[in-house]
Design a protein around this motif. Structure first.
Motif, short mmCIF file in Angstrom:
data_model
loop_
_atom_site.label_atom_id
_atom_site.label_comp_id
_atom_site.label_asym_id
_atom_site.label_seq_id
_atom_site.Cartn_x
_atom_site.Cartn_y
_atom_site.Cartn_z
N GLU A 1 0.82 -1.21 0.00
CA GLU A 1 0.00 0.00 0.00
C GLU A 1 0.86 1.26 0.00
O GLU A 1 0.63 2.18 -0.79
CB GLU A 1 -0.93 0.01 1.22
CG GLU A 1 -1.94 -1.11 1.20
CD GLU A 1 -2.84 -1.10 2.42
OE1 GLU A 1 -3.21 0.01 2.87
OE2 GLU A 1 -3.18 -2.19 2.92
N TYR B 1 -1.99 2.09 -4.77
CA TYR B 1 -3.00 1.21 -4.16
C TYR B 1 -4.31 1.96 -3.87
O TYR B 1 -5.38 1.50 -4.27
CB TYR B 1 -2.41 0.63 -2.87
CG TYR B 1 -3.31 -0.32 -2.12
CD1 TYR B 1 -3.26 -1.68 -2.35
CD2 TYR B 1 -4.19 0.15 -1.14
CE1 TYR B 1 -4.07 -2.56 -1.65
CE2 TYR B 1 -5.01 -0.72 -0.44
CZ TYR B 1 -4.95 -2.07 -0.69
OH TYR B 1 -5.75 -2.93 0.00
N GLY B 2 -4.20 3.08 -3.18
CA GLY B 2 -5.40 3.83 -2.80
C GLY B 2 -6.12 4.42 -4.00
O GLY B 2 -7.35 4.30 -4.11
N GLU B 3 -5.38 5.06 -4.88
CA GLU B 3 -6.03 5.70 -6.03
C GLU B 3 -6.64 4.69 -7.00
O GLU B 3 -7.57 5.03 -7.74
CB GLU B 3 -5.09 6.66 -6.74
CG GLU B 3 -3.83 6.04 -7.28
CD GLU B 3 -2.74 7.06 -7.58
OE1 GLU B 3 -2.45 7.23 -8.77
OE2 GLU B 3 -2.20 7.67 -6.64
N GLY C 1 -8.15 2.05 -5.89
CA GLY C 1 -9.28 1.47 -5.18
C GLY C 1 -9.09 0.00 -4.84
O GLY C 1 -10.05 -0.77 -4.76
N ALA D 1 -8.34 -1.44 -2.10
CA ALA D 1 -8.83 -1.88 -0.79
C ALA D 1 -10.21 -2.52 -0.92
O ALA D 1 -10.62 -3.30 -0.07
CB ALA D 1 -8.88 -0.71 0.19
#
Length: 140
Positions: free
Chosen positions: A61, A66-68, A70, A72
């Protein structure tokens, strides 16, 4: 002796320490800079099988998209996550080391000690000045 391989990111301190620790142990591993030469989809699947990990467990992460992307969200299948890892190799946790004694993510770098086919080795000083003591315990 079987080949030792490290999937390495030279920008990562843990990866640099792990590579230095392997060399300190007298080993010259095959260094795969996976950001330049990513493992194939089949090689990723093989590494995961050897480590007994899921694709999601190998995702990194921090410092990745990872976050952009999506990631998760639980909606992504393993095959889709592998697609993302192929498109963005930075998503692969590092360093991954493979020796005759096994394959594992070596975070912290001391994790590589149980994979060393030699030992015990002399104390090793990491880049931050902390010292790694080899207890001499190996897999196998």
């Amino acid at each position: 002796m079987a080949e030792v391989t490290i999937f390495h990111n030279p920008a990562c301190g843990t990866s640099r320490n792990t590579l230095a620790l392997l060399r300190h142990a007298g080993l010259e591993p095959r260094v795969v800079e996976y950001l330049k030469t990513p493992p194939s989809r089949e090689e990723l699947k093989q590494l995961l099988a050897e480590m007994g990990m899921t694709v999601r467990q190998l995702l990194r992460e921090k410092g990745t998209p990872y976050g952009e992307l999506g990631l998760a969200d639980a909606k992504w299948s393993d095959e889709q996550l592998l697609d993302f890892m192929q498109q963005h190799p930075i998503l692969m946790e590092r360093p991954v080391v493979r020796t005759a004694l096994g394959t594992k993510v070596c975070r912290p770098c001391e994790e590589v000690l149980e994979l060393l086919p030699v030992g015990p080795i002399a104390p090793f000083t990491k880049q931050d000045g902390s010292v790694v003591q080899d207890p001499g315990q190996r897999r196998g």
